[in-house]
Design an enzyme around this catalytic site. Sequence first.
Site, PDB file in Angstrom:
ATOM      1  N   ASP A 189       0.773  -1.281   0.526  1.00 19.19           N
ATOM      2  CA  ASP A 189      -0.078   0.325  -0.136  1.00 19.19           C
ATOM      3  C   ASP A 189       0.522   1.480   0.048  1.00 19.19           C
ATOM      4  O   ASP A 189       1.603   1.790   1.164  1.00 19.19           O
ATOM      5  CB  ASP A 189      -1.049   0.154   0.837  1.00 19.19           C
ATOM      6  CG  ASP A 189      -2.127   1.397   1.404  1.00 19.19           C
ATOM      7  OD1 ASP A 189      -1.550   2.208  -0.208  1.00 19.19           O
ATOM      8  OD2 ASP A 189      -2.740   1.096   1.909  1.00 19.19           O
ATOM      9  N   HIS A 191      -0.088   4.245  -0.034  1.00 21.16           N
ATOM     10  CA  HIS A 191      -1.047   5.701   0.502  1.00 21.16           C
ATOM     11  C   HIS A 191      -1.080   6.964  -0.363  1.00 21.16           C
ATOM     12  O   HIS A 191      -0.900   7.565  -0.217  1.00 21.16           O
ATOM     13  CB  HIS A 191       0.046   4.995   1.672  1.00 21.16           C
ATOM     14  CG  HIS A 191      -0.493   4.584   3.041  1.00 21.16           C
ATOM     15  ND1 HIS A 191      -1.497   4.053   3.391  1.00 21.16           N
ATOM     16  CD2 HIS A 191       0.368   3.371   3.189  1.00 21.16           C
ATOM     17  CE1 HIS A 191      -0.840   3.015   4.045  1.00 21.16           C
ATOM     18  NE2 HIS A 191       0.061   2.508   3.705  1.00 21.16           N
ATOM     19  N   GLU A 216      -1.395  -1.030  -4.302  1.00 18.07           N
ATOM     20  CA  GLU A 216      -1.926  -0.088  -3.904  1.00 18.07           C
ATOM     21  C   GLU A 216      -1.935   1.448  -4.099  1.00 18.07           C
ATOM     22  O   GLU A 216      -1.276   1.727  -3.160  1.00 18.07           O
ATOM     23  CB  GLU A 216      -2.845  -0.978  -3.078  1.00 18.07           C
ATOM     24  CG  GLU A 216      -3.642   0.302  -2.014  1.00 18.07           C
ATOM     25  CD  GLU A 216      -4.384  -0.345  -0.849  1.00 18.07           C
ATOM     26  OE1 GLU A 216      -4.953   0.554   0.256  1.00 18.07           O
ATOM     27  OE2 GLU A 216      -3.919  -1.105  -0.226  1.00 18.07           O
ATOM     28  N   GLU A 242     -10.645   3.676  -1.996  1.00 17.22           N
ATOM     29  CA  GLU A 242     -10.622   3.713  -1.135  1.00 17.22           C
ATOM     30  C   GLU A 242     -11.422   5.162  -1.102  1.00 17.22           C
ATOM     31  O   GLU A 242     -11.804   5.637   0.157  1.00 17.22           O
ATOM     32  CB  GLU A 242      -9.619   3.528  -0.404  1.00 17.22           C
ATOM     33  CG  GLU A 242      -8.270   3.984  -0.149  1.00 17.22           C
ATOM     34  CD  GLU A 242      -7.217   4.157   0.812  1.00 17.22           C
ATOM     35  OE1 GLU A 242      -6.832   4.479   2.183  1.00 17.22           O
ATOM     36  OE2 GLU A 242      -6.907   3.259   0.819  1.00 17.22           O
ATOM     37  N   ASP A 265     -15.221   1.524   0.515  1.00 21.75           N
ATOM     38  CA  ASP A 265     -15.167   1.305   1.146  1.00 21.75           C
ATOM     39  C   ASP A 265     -16.757   1.356   2.080  1.00 21.75           C
ATOM     40  O   ASP A 265     -17.236   2.382   1.369  1.00 21.75           O
ATOM     41  CB  ASP A 265     -13.874   2.457   2.493  1.00 21.75           C
ATOM     42  CG  ASP A 265     -14.424   2.030   3.486  1.00 21.75           C
ATOM     43  OD1 ASP A 265     -15.372   1.472   3.581  1.00 21.75           O
ATOM     44  OD2 ASP A 265     -13.039   2.581   4.403  1.00 21.75           O
ATOM     45  N   HIS A 292     -11.834  -1.999   1.234  1.00 24.97           N
ATOM     46  CA  HIS A 292     -11.004  -0.787   1.995  1.00 24.97           C
ATOM     47  C   HIS A 292     -11.679  -1.436   3.803  1.00 24.97           C
ATOM     48  O   HIS A 292     -13.058  -0.834   3.470  1.00 24.97           O
ATOM     49  CB  HIS A 292     -11.035   0.774   1.503  1.00 24.97           C
ATOM     50  CG  HIS A 292     -10.357   1.217   2.240  1.00 24.97           C
ATOM     51  ND1 HIS A 292     -10.805   2.265   3.343  1.00 24.97           N
ATOM     52  CD2 HIS A 292      -9.302   1.155   2.603  1.00 24.97           C
ATOM     53  CE1 HIS A 292      -9.793   2.713   4.063  1.00 24.97           C
ATOM     54  NE2 HIS A 292      -8.340   2.231   4.334  1.00 24.97           N
TER      55      HIS A 292
END
Length: 379
Positions: A189, A191, A216, A242, A265, A292
């Site tokens: 991830d 981010h 991700e 997400e 999500d 997510h």
Amino acid sequence: MYITGFKTYMQRVDDRPRLLLKIETSEGIDGWGECYNHGPDWALPPLFDYLFHQIDGEDPRRVEFLVLKLNQQCRFPPGAMGLAAISAIDHALWDIAGKAAGLPVYMLLGGNVRDRVRVYCGVYTAPDAEHAKDETQRLHEEYGYTAFKLSPYRRDLHSGRWGELVKETGDWFARIREITPSNFEFAFDAHAKIFEPYQAVQLAAAIAPSDPYFYEEPIRPEHIPAWAELKSKITVPLATGESLYNRFEFLSLLTARGADIIQPDICVVGGVSEMRRIATLAEAHYVTVAPHNPMGPLATAVNVHFCAAQPNFKVLEFKPHGHAPWAVDPYIPVDGHMELRPDQPGWGIEIDEKVLQSEDYIHWERKVTRKPDGSTAYP
């Protein structure tokens, strides 16, 4: 049966704030939902006070009707706060509908298409390879996990040469592969910290030889053409979603062929109802869904039901919680999967409302990264 009241509880799960919603009905059947805390957290309770008047006195089993009503009463499309609130309402309505019917919610969604739901554990850091081996082995022994998610950054992105960071990441992942079981899956991830897409391509190339589970959110979500270009230049599964809010944003991503895996999500997009629409769009584009879920036990229960009934589900994010005392019987992985609870109606999880009476809120806010020159960077 009709809706008679809302109750909101500001709580926490571990070190993050969480808002729980209880919807009460004339028949004494209550439903529970969990809200994503985008912040400002304390703006949510008065928002629920407002939304309650939109559905007060309605039959809670008319889930689609009521969720459409909440969305359509907005002159402009609801944003992060509005959709988070609607998500929790949607969850609670489905919970009531399941309890009223005496069925688990997934049976109201057409029934389960799988017998259990695979989960992966977000480790969220980039530990030394030997530490990663120990931690993932512990999680495997305790919960049966065979899939994990790490950070791809071994240090601050903005200290030193980017090429050095890329090489360090590639070498580190290769070492993890050498010393961990070959059946373990490792996702990464990023981010959304990378601003320049070519750097995201370089980082993908570094981890590609070691076969990552998925890569991700390396870049920000706003500019869809950048995702299409990124996907065309990398050879690893690309995941994102997400930070997207509704089916229309996901449709733009999917039609641009910007992702292999989407990660909506269920506490952000408007709940189960919208989540299913998004997943169906993905299915038509041969794209899988990995929700997510860095949330609490209630959100996890909601996700388990969605995943049980969704054909193109891939894997669910779940990190075991250390502090959520209001969840009496949370879903816990067994052999790396969440088992279904066919004999329990609604979400199949019990909430201890007496525990919620005690103030247990914790403030949290995202830290903004500073570059060496003093300017801000994406956290």
